[in-house]
Design an enzyme around this catalytic site. Sequence first.
Site, short mmCIF file in Angstrom:
data_model
loop_
_atom_site.label_atom_id
_atom_site.label_comp_id
_atom_site.label_asym_id
_atom_site.label_seq_id
_atom_site.Cartn_x
_atom_site.Cartn_y
_atom_site.Cartn_z
N TYR A 161 0.83 -1.22 0.00
CA TYR A 161 0.00 0.00 0.00
C TYR A 161 0.86 1.27 0.00
O TYR A 161 0.74 2.08 -0.93
CB TYR A 161 -1.00 -0.01 1.17
CG TYR A 161 -1.77 1.28 1.28
CD1 TYR A 161 -2.77 1.60 0.37
CD2 TYR A 161 -1.45 2.22 2.26
CE1 TYR A 161 -3.45 2.81 0.44
CE2 TYR A 161 -2.13 3.43 2.34
CZ TYR A 161 -3.13 3.72 1.43
OH TYR A 161 -3.80 4.94 1.51
N LYS A 197 1.29 4.02 -3.09
CA LYS A 197 0.92 5.44 -2.94
C LYS A 197 2.12 6.32 -3.25
O LYS A 197 1.98 7.38 -3.87
CB LYS A 197 0.41 5.72 -1.52
CG LYS A 197 -0.90 5.07 -1.14
CD LYS A 197 -2.06 5.47 -2.01
CE LYS A 197 -2.62 6.84 -1.72
NZ LYS A 197 -3.84 7.13 -2.54
N1 LIG Z 1 -8.62 6.42 5.08
C1 LIG Z 1 -7.51 7.03 5.42
O1 LIG Z 1 -7.18 7.15 6.62
C2 LIG Z 1 -6.62 7.60 4.36
C3 LIG Z 1 -6.90 7.49 3.00
N2 LIG Z 1 -6.05 8.05 2.07
C4 LIG Z 1 -6.33 7.99 0.64
O2 LIG Z 1 -7.59 8.58 0.40
C5 LIG Z 1 -8.23 7.99 -0.71
C6 LIG Z 1 -9.62 7.57 -0.31
O3 LIG Z 1 -9.53 6.64 0.75
P1 LIG Z 1 -10.80 6.17 1.58
O4 LIG Z 1 -11.93 7.06 1.28
O5 LIG Z 1 -10.38 5.97 2.96
O6 LIG Z 1 -11.05 4.73 0.93
P2 LIG Z 1 -12.38 4.07 0.41
O7 LIG Z 1 -12.05 2.65 0.16
O8 LIG Z 1 -13.51 4.38 1.31
O9 LIG Z 1 -12.62 4.82 -0.96
C7 LIG Z 1 -11.95 4.51 -2.13
C8 LIG Z 1 -12.95 4.55 -3.27
O10 LIG Z 1 -12.24 4.21 -4.46
C9 LIG Z 1 -13.04 3.32 -5.19
N3 LIG Z 1 -12.22 2.45 -6.02
C10 LIG Z 1 -11.41 1.44 -5.60
N4 LIG Z 1 -10.89 0.82 -6.66
C11 LIG Z 1 -11.36 1.45 -7.76
C12 LIG Z 1 -11.19 1.25 -9.13
N5 LIG Z 1 -10.44 0.27 -9.61
N6 LIG Z 1 -11.82 2.08 -9.98
C13 LIG Z 1 -12.64 3.06 -9.51
N7 LIG Z 1 -12.84 3.28 -8.23
C14 LIG Z 1 -12.22 2.49 -7.36
C15 LIG Z 1 -13.79 2.50 -4.15
O11 LIG Z 1 -14.95 1.90 -4.71
C16 LIG Z 1 -14.07 3.53 -3.10
O12 LIG Z 1 -15.33 4.13 -3.32
C17 LIG Z 1 -7.35 6.80 -1.13
O13 LIG Z 1 -6.60 7.18 -2.26
C18 LIG Z 1 -6.44 6.59 0.07
O14 LIG Z 1 -5.21 6.07 -0.32
C19 LIG Z 1 -4.94 8.74 2.46
C20 LIG Z 1 -4.62 8.87 3.78
C21 LIG Z 1 -5.42 8.32 4.83
C1 LIG Z 2 -2.64 -2.78 17.07
C2 LIG Z 2 -4.11 -2.49 17.23
C3 LIG Z 2 -4.42 -2.38 18.70
O1 LIG Z 2 -5.52 -1.65 19.06
C4 LIG Z 2 -4.50 -1.24 16.51
C5 LIG Z 2 -4.41 -1.39 15.00
C6 LIG Z 2 -4.70 -0.08 14.40
C7 LIG Z 2 -4.49 -0.06 12.88
C8 LIG Z 2 -5.59 -0.86 12.23
C9 LIG Z 2 -4.40 1.36 12.40
C10 LIG Z 2 -3.23 2.11 13.07
C11 LIG Z 2 -2.77 3.17 12.09
C12 LIG Z 2 -3.74 3.11 10.94
C13 LIG Z 2 -3.31 3.62 9.58
C14 LIG Z 2 -2.86 5.07 9.66
O2 LIG Z 2 -3.83 5.91 10.24
C15 LIG Z 2 -2.45 5.63 8.33
C16 LIG Z 2 -3.23 5.22 7.17
C17 LIG Z 2 -3.11 5.96 6.04
C18 LIG Z 2 -3.72 5.59 4.83
O3 LIG Z 2 -3.41 6.15 3.79
C19 LIG Z 2 -4.71 4.50 4.81
C20 LIG Z 2 -5.15 4.05 6.18
C21 LIG Z 2 -3.99 3.93 7.15
C22 LIG Z 2 -3.02 2.88 6.58
C23 LIG Z 2 -4.48 3.51 8.57
C24 LIG Z 2 -5.04 2.08 8.55
C25 LIG Z 2 -5.33 1.53 9.95
C26 LIG Z 2 -4.14 1.62 10.89
C27 LIG Z 2 -3.01 0.74 10.39
#
Ligand SMILES: NC(=O)C1=CN([C@@H]2O[C@H](COP(=O)(O)OP(=O)(O)OC[C@H]3O[C@@H](n4cnc5c(N)ncnc54)[C@H](O)[C@@H]3O)[C@@H](O)[C@H]2O)C=CC1
Ligand SMILES: C[C@@H](CO)CCC[C@@H](C)[C@H]1CC[C@H]2[C@@H]3[C@H](O)CC4=CC(=O)CC[C@]4(C)[C@H]3CC[C@]12C
Length: 369
Positions: free
Chosen positions: A159, A163
């Site tokens: 992952y 990214k």
């Molecule tokens: N959730 C988090 O804590 C973080 C997320 N991100 C980034 O933010 C973005 C959104 O993440 P989330 O909303 O958390 O994930 P999510 O899984 O909720 O949303 C991702 C969306 O992309 C769509 N998708 C996946 N594969 C696809 C494909 N082949 N074609 C078209 N659409 C597709 C999914 O259907 C989904 O709706 C991602 O790029 C992720 O890497 C970055 C930092 C932290």
């Molecule tokens: C060891 C467990 C005891 O309670 C807790 C496990 C927590 C994990 C599932 C999360 C801890 C850190 C998270 C990630 C982090 O916030 C950064 C991220 C960035 C992204 O771009 C995608 C999501 C994630 C990787 C996020 C995922 C969940 C954790 C690994």
Amino acid sequence: MADSAQAQKLVYLVTGGCGFLGEHVVRMLLQQEPRLRELRIFDLHLGPWLEELKTGPVQVTAIQGDVTQAHEVAAAVAGAHVVIHTAGLVDVFGRASPETIHEVNVQGTKNVIEACVQTGTQFLVYTSSMEVVGPNIKGHPFYRGNEDTPYEAVHRHPYPSSKARAEQLVLEANGRKVRGGLPLVTCALRPTGIYGEGHQIMRDIYYQGLRLGGRLFRAIPASVEHGRVYVGNVAWMHVLVARELQQRPALMGGQVYFCYDKSPYKSYEDFNMEFLGPCGLRLVGTRPLLPYWLLMFLAALNALLQWLLRPLLLYAPLLNPYTLAMANTTFTVSTNKAQRHFGYEPLFSWEESRTRTIRWMQAMDSSAQ
Ligand SMILES: NC(=O)C1=CN([C@@H]2O[C@H](COP(=O)(O)OP(=O)(O)OC[C@H]3O[C@@H](n4cnc5c(N)ncnc54)[C@H](O)[C@@H]3O)[C@@H](O)[C@H]2O)C=CC1
Ligand SMILES: C[C@@H](CO)CCC[C@@H](C)[C@H]1CC[C@H]2[C@@H]3[C@H](O)CC4=CC(=O)CC[C@]4(C)[C@H]3CC[C@]12C
């Protein structure tokens, strides 16, 4: 009337617009971008909630498509002024293969860039991640760092590797000539761990706590800080960066920005308790209940079980060696680059972010009963 019709001239495309973050970006654009004429939402799976958006003044076009399919992406991008590329495969639990993660996150991003170049779209915002920086495989802390803080970014997990590669491609594409001869202007936003309404991992942890009789057991020392940012503020940053990229291409093109707000610096578990606590859950222990070596052992055991069981079923628990290392390594951001470059201020205070998240969790709770 004529003025507002004239002002509404831009076409935006949000890839991944039905995901956790994507939905907030879509709703924020509709609320905060008055120049919008059409909003295209491209996703592998379209949500039923899109229907309610179609009755407003902005034309909302839902496109079911796959970013790994270049022709589908090109068709969606054609005629858009701005692309916000949030689609991605977020998997640190071993649900998808490394090849699939690469295909969606890297090839999908290449397809978006090429579609912009071929069809003449000039502005591209990429949702990157804090993970392109770290924590690295050596577990070095990143303590309240900014975009210029030196850090040894070394990845092995699919992952963060995907990214990081995708972000690099987006930044290298800045300045390429798009159809018609104008330069492509790109930038990348790097959220830390996003929280808020719709956060699946928070939901999973909540239900895990309920299964354990309303308790969660501390596994991570309270002193390990983990960066978190509210989804509404991340969405707002996307809207603002997309707008300002058009005004300040020379300053902002090719730049990266961490996503930040006023959320407090806490450990992953203590931060979650800000929301889980008011929903009736309790975090047991002021120190980790198990020694780190034992947690490591359990995480490795989970990884082994996942591998052994793969032919029969998908075993993908929250705890694995990678997630343990993530949660157990300090990674926090302190920066004002977004404020300096494009005037970003968080739209939601910490109190409001917290209240909204708690309200969402409590609603989820009552609908489950
Ligand atoms: N959730 C988090 O804590 C973080 C997320 N991100 C980034 O933010 C973005 C959104 O993440 P989330 O909303 O958390 O994930 P999510 O899984 O909720 O949303 C991702 C969306 O992309 C769509 N998708 C996946 N594969 C696809 C494909 N082949 N074609 C078209 N659409 C597709 C999914 O259907 C989904 O709706 C991602 O790029 C992720 O890497 C970055 C930092 C932290
Ligand atoms: C060891 C467990 C005891 O309670 C807790 C496990 C927590 C994990 C599932 C999360 C801890 C850190 C998270 C990630 C982090 O916030 C950064 C991220 C960035 C992204 O771009 C995608 C999501 C994630 C990787 C996020 C995922 C969940 C954790 C690994």
